[in-house]
Structures are given as structure tokens and as C-alpha cells.
Design a protein around this motif. Structure first.
Motif, PDB file in Angstrom:
ATOM      1  N   GLY A   1       8.626  19.241   0.880  1.00 61.96           N
ATOM      2  CA  GLY A   1       7.209  18.999   1.077  1.00 61.96           C
ATOM      3  C   GLY A   1       6.948  17.567   1.513  1.00 61.96           C
ATOM      4  N   VAL A   2       5.669  17.275   1.749  1.00 55.38           N
ATOM      5  CA  VAL A   2       5.244  15.915   2.062  1.00 55.38           C
ATOM      6  C   VAL A   2       4.845  15.230   0.758  1.00 55.38           C
ATOM      7  CG1 VAL A   2       4.486  16.541   4.383  1.00 55.38           C
ATOM      8  CG2 VAL A   2       2.853  16.644   2.476  1.00 55.38           C
ATOM      9  N   THR A   3       4.759  13.911   0.790  1.00 51.44           N
ATOM     10  CA  THR A   3       4.377  13.193  -0.427  1.00 51.44           C
ATOM     11  C   THR A   3       3.775  11.842  -0.082  1.00 51.44           C
ATOM     12  OG1 THR A   3       5.140  12.559  -2.643  1.00 51.44           O
ATOM     13  CG2 THR A   3       6.603  12.045  -0.805  1.00 51.44           C
TER      14      THR A   3
ATOM     15  N   HIS B   1       0.846  -1.199   0.000  1.00 48.35           N
ATOM     16  CA  HIS B   1       0.000   0.000   0.000  1.00 48.35           C
ATOM     17  C   HIS B   1       0.875   1.239   0.000  1.00 48.35           C
ATOM     18  CE1 HIS B   1       0.971   0.176   4.307  1.00 48.35           C
ATOM     19  NE2 HIS B   1       0.622  -1.093   4.360  1.00 48.35           N
ATOM     20  N   MET B   2       0.321   2.337  -0.419  1.00 50.23           N
ATOM     21  CA  MET B   2       1.060   3.590  -0.498  1.00 50.23           C
ATOM     22  C   MET B   2       1.349   4.108   0.906  1.00 50.23           C
ATOM     23  SD  MET B   2       1.404   4.190  -3.816  1.00 50.23           S
ATOM     24  CE  MET B   2       1.466   5.926  -4.281  1.00 50.23           C
ATOM     25  N   VAL B   3       2.437   4.877   1.008  1.00 54.61           N
ATOM     26  CA  VAL B   3       2.848   5.431   2.298  1.00 54.61           C
ATOM     27  C   VAL B   3       3.036   6.937   2.164  1.00 54.61           C
ATOM     28  CG1 VAL B   3       3.949   3.299   3.050  1.00 54.61           C
ATOM     29  CG2 VAL B   3       5.300   5.014   1.803  1.00 54.61           C
ATOM     30  N   ALA B   4       2.943   7.618   3.313  1.00 52.01           N
ATOM     31  CA  ALA B   4       3.181   9.064   3.356  1.00 52.01           C
ATOM     32  C   ALA B   4       4.573   9.323   3.910  1.00 52.01           C
ATOM     33  CB  ALA B   4       2.133   9.739   4.228  1.00 52.01           C
ATOM     34  N   LEU B   5       5.260  10.308   3.321  1.00 54.63           N
ATOM     35  CA  LEU B   5       6.574  10.716   3.788  1.00 54.63           C
ATOM     36  C   LEU B   5       6.516  12.157   4.261  1.00 54.63           C
ATOM     37  CD1 LEU B   5       8.943   9.280   1.005  1.00 54.63           C
ATOM     38  CD2 LEU B   5       8.405   8.287   3.225  1.00 54.63           C
ATOM     39  N   MET B   6       7.125  12.402   5.401  1.00 55.96           N
ATOM     40  CA  MET B   6       7.198  13.748   5.958  1.00 55.96           C
ATOM     41  C   MET B   6       8.487  13.866   6.769  1.00 55.96           C
ATOM     42  SD  MET B   6       5.597  11.520   8.035  1.00 55.96           S
ATOM     43  CE  MET B   6       4.020  11.516   7.210  1.00 55.96           C
TER      44      MET B   6
ATOM     45  N   GLY C   1      16.766   6.182   6.226  1.00 60.82           N
ATOM     46  CA  GLY C   1      17.919   6.613   7.004  1.00 60.82           C
ATOM     47  C   GLY C   1      18.158   8.103   6.920  1.00 60.82           C
ATOM     48  N   GLU C   2      17.497   8.788   5.974  1.00 60.40           N
ATOM     49  CA  GLU C   2      17.594  10.240   5.926  1.00 60.40           C
ATOM     50  C   GLU C   2      16.525  10.828   6.842  1.00 60.40           C
ATOM     51  OE1 GLU C   2      18.128  11.881   2.042  1.00 60.40           O
ATOM     52  OE2 GLU C   2      19.012  10.024   1.259  1.00 60.40           O
ATOM     53  N   ASP C   3      16.366  12.131   6.843  1.00 59.74           N
ATOM     54  CA  ASP C   3      15.475  12.803   7.801  1.00 59.74           C
ATOM     55  C   ASP C   3      14.022  12.720   7.366  1.00 59.74           C
ATOM     56  OD1 ASP C   3      17.585  13.463   9.446  1.00 59.74           O
ATOM     57  OD2 ASP C   3      17.980  15.344   8.388  1.00 59.74           O
ATOM     58  N   LEU C   4      13.565  11.500   7.079  1.00 58.01           N
ATOM     59  CA  LEU C   4      12.181  11.290   6.645  1.00 58.01           C
ATOM     60  C   LEU C   4      11.501  10.283   7.559  1.00 58.01           C
ATOM     61  CD1 LEU C   4      12.387  11.022   2.743  1.00 58.01           C
ATOM     62  CD2 LEU C   4      11.327  12.862   4.074  1.00 58.01           C
ATOM     63  N   ALA C   5      10.246  10.541   7.855  1.00 52.05           N
ATOM     64  CA  ALA C   5       9.402   9.559   8.537  1.00 52.05           C
ATOM     65  C   ALA C   5       8.443   8.965   7.517  1.00 52.05           C
ATOM     66  CB  ALA C   5       8.628  10.223   9.674  1.00 52.05           C
TER      67      ALA C   5
ATOM     68  N   SER D   1       8.329  16.601  11.888  1.00 53.92           N
ATOM     69  CA  SER D   1       6.949  17.046  11.660  1.00 53.92           C
ATOM     70  C   SER D   1       6.034  16.462  12.729  1.00 53.92           C
ATOM     71  CB  SER D   1       6.479  16.592  10.274  1.00 53.92           C
ATOM     72  OG  SER D   1       5.084  16.760  10.129  1.00 53.92           O
ATOM     73  N   PRO D   2       4.997  17.195  13.152  1.00 50.86           N
ATOM     74  CA  PRO D   2       4.032  16.620  14.098  1.00 50.86           C
ATOM     75  C   PRO D   2       3.335  15.371  13.547  1.00 50.86           C
ATOM     76  CG  PRO D   2       3.250  18.720  13.205  1.00 50.86           C
ATOM     77  CD  PRO D   2       4.678  18.588  12.823  1.00 50.86           C
ATOM     78  N   LEU D   3       3.282  15.249  12.239  1.00 50.20           N
ATOM     79  CA  LEU D   3       2.644  14.068  11.641  1.00 50.20           C
ATOM     80  C   LEU D   3       3.447  12.791  11.910  1.00 50.20           C
ATOM     81  CD1 LEU D   3       1.605  15.451   8.133  1.00 50.20           C
ATOM     82  CD2 LEU D   3       0.192  15.230  10.180  1.00 50.20           C
ATOM     83  N   ALA D   4       4.771  12.941  12.127  1.00 47.14           N
ATOM     84  CA  ALA D   4       5.628  11.778  12.328  1.00 47.14           C
ATOM     85  C   ALA D   4       5.305  11.025  13.609  1.00 47.14           C
ATOM     86  CB  ALA D   4       7.091  12.206  12.324  1.00 47.14           C
TER      87      ALA D   4
END
Length: 314
Positions: A245-247, A173-178, A259-263, A182-185
Motif C-alpha cells: 500500500g501507500v503510506t 515534513h511528512m512524505v508520501a511513499l508509493m 533504493g528499493e522500489d519506492l518513490a 505508480s502514476p503518483l510517482a
């Protein structure tokens, strides 16, 4: 050219019997090596001598002693049997998927994530194998496999195609990256409504995955208005990793910048997708192709890509 001057037509089987006799002391021993009867060996030697018009062996009791002519001819044909052994070895390796050339084409999500892992393991164990590897758009991947330009295609797809075998590697399934800060993390999953206030890196509307994400936004009344629009999920992931941005992308593309600054969080409403292998319908799989497919399944099984979606409400 008269009949007496014509070159004799000698079969490989007779040469094989001759070579065995040059290695062995008796016809019995030669027969055991060739796994044929002793009379068949004797008959083969007589036939070869008749065709060549030469005496190849002198009969001494139960033994056959090579003549000088036999020794000279044996030196001539030795390379032939080296070639034959090489041919048989090559054919065996091809049957077992250990030699040959494989043509692979993939869309970016699989081409830049699990495919290289499978390819490394595949090639490390097969030094005599070469590979043509290309990354293209979905339509080009399908066309290449259907036309025979590629042996296997790898893609994220949801449909089936009459001219292709479509084997599902994994349902995902698709995932969100932020950004990690971010508070979303802090959330176990992220919805389209949660992402709406943030600058969006979106997939172009003409793409299958772009249409899938847009429909998910519309189903919950969220506005899908990307500030940046890109063709590939891998591009969206790279831009998100630079805090643009988010994606919402597939989990394979998301893993490229792990491993980079992404949740990375499961996206809701759930957008189900399949990682598939395409092969040409009606064409048998070679040993080489079957070996690569096995490595690919193992790479997908070992990849830690998917966080579980929340259970649906009771």
C-alpha cells in the motif's frame, strides 16, 4: 601502637618531588620539571626525610645523590605515578569527549536512520568509548532522559517539555511513499486526496504522527481509512516497500528503504515535524555528550532527506 611505630603520612606532592629528584641531578632541574621554586624542592625533600626518618640523598656539592634506601623506595612508588598519569590522561580524554560511556535512547525514525551514522563516526574516532543504545516509544524516550537513565534522547516531536532541553536538529515534513511504477510517482508532490483511492498503510490513531496525518486528511475532506494500521513509521515503510500500500511517514523512516522500489514525494497538506535532541534540564553536558551531539548535527546536515514543498499560492 606507640607513636614511634605509626606509619608516616606522606602526601602525593612530597612523593612527586621525591620522584622528580630521582630523575634529576639537581634541585634546580627538578624545580623546572615540577614548575615550582628550587627552595620548595629542597624543603619538600627535607620534610619527606623527616617524616620517614631516613636519609634519602647525600649532599655532594650542588648535587644530591640518592641513597640505597631512596632507590628501594623509588622502585616501590613507580607504579603510583603510572596510575596518576593514567588518571590524568583519562580525565583529559573525558573532558574532550574521548573516553567514557554514553547512554542514548531514540524513537525509531532517528534511531534507525541518522543516529547510526553519527554513532559510527563518533565511535570510530573514540576507541575508549562505549555506548548503551536503545530504541523506544516517544513517551519512554522522554521519561528515560528526565529520570537520568539516558544522557540524550532523539525523537520526532512538535512540543516542548518543562523538564527537558529540546534542541531542534532539523525542521522537516511528512512524505508520501508509493511504488515507483505508480502514476503518483510522476508528480512533484502528493496530496491526501491523491492517495485516497489507494490501499493505505496508516499510523495508529493514538500516536502523535498518526494524529497529524489524520488531521491533514480531514482538513481537505479526504477519508483516512487505513487498510493496515501500524505503530511505527519504520514498519509502514517496510510494508510499503513490499507493495502492500501507500503510506505517509517521516522522511527519516522513508530513508531506511531508500533504493528499493519506492518513490518518495512531499505530502500535502504539509505536516511539519521536528527532529529533536532531548537532554535533562539543569544537568551540564559532558564532553562526551557534546562530541556526540556534534556528530549527530553533522549526520543530519549531510543526509539528503527532504524534497522541497511547493511554494504556497500567492
Amino acid at each position: 601502637m606507640s607513636g614511634g611505630d605509626a606509619l608516616p603520612e606522606v602526601s602525593l606532592r612530597l612523593l612527586e618531588i621525591f620522584a622528580a629528584m630521582m630523575r634529576c641531578a639537581t634541585t634546580v632541574e627538578a624545580a623546572e620539571q615540577l614548575r615550582i621554586s628550587q627552595p620548595a624542592v629542597s624543603a619538600g625533600i627535607r620534610q619527606l626525610e623527616t617524616q620517614l626518618g631516613l636519609a634519602l640523598f647525600e649532599r655532594t656539592g650542588r648535587r644530591l645523590v640518592p641513597t640505597a634506601e631512596a632507590k628501594a623506595l623509588h622502585a616501590e612508588i613507580r607504579p603510583v605515578f603510572g596510575i596518576m598519569r593514567g588518571f590524568a590522561q583519562r580525565a583529559r580524554d573525558m573532558k574532550l569527549g574521548m573516553a567514557g560511556r554514553l547512554k542514548i535512547i531514540a524513537t525509531p525514525p532517528l534511531g534507525y536512520s541518522v543516529a547510526p551514522v553519527a554513532l559510527r563516526n563518533f565511535l570510530d574516532a573514540r576507541p575508549d568509548v562505549s555506548v548503551a543504545f536503545d530504541v523506544r516509544r516517544l513517551e519512554q524516550v522522554r521519561d528515560a532522559v528526565q529520570s537520568g537513565q539516558a544522557d540524550i534522547g532523539l525523537a520526532i516531536d512538535r512540543g516542548r517539555h518543562a523538564a527537558l532541553n529540546s534542541d531542534i536538529l532539523q525542521r522537516s515534513h511528512m512524505v508520501a511513499l508509493m511504488p515507483k511504477d505508480s502514476p503518483l510517482a510522476a508528480r512533484p508532490h502528493v496530496s491526501a486526496l491523491d492517495l485516497a483511492p489507494f490501499p493505505m498503510i496508516g499510523l495508529e490513531a493514538a500516536s502523535n504522527l498518526g494524529q497529524l496525518v489524520r488531521s491533514a486528511y480531514e482538513s481537505v475532506g479526504a477519508v483516512y481509512a487505513p487498510r493496515i494500521e501500524v505503530r511505527y513509521c519504520a514498519t509502514a515503510t517496510a510494508l510499503a516497500a513490499r507493495n502492500l500500500g501507500v503510506t505517509v511517514v517521516d522522511p527519516y523512516s522513508a530513508s531506511i528503504h531508500r533504493g528499493e522500489d519506492l518513490a518518495c514525494r512531499p505530502f500535502l497538506p504539509a505536516c511539519d515535524i521536528n527532529a529533536v535532541m532531548y537532554t535533562r534540564r539543569g544537568v551540564p553536558h559532558s564532553g562526551l555528550l557534546l562530541s556526540f551531539m556534534a556528530e549527530l548535527r553533522a549526520a543530519v546536515a549531510d543526509a539528503d532527506l527532504l524534497a522541497p514543498l511547493p511554494a504556497p499560492p500567492a
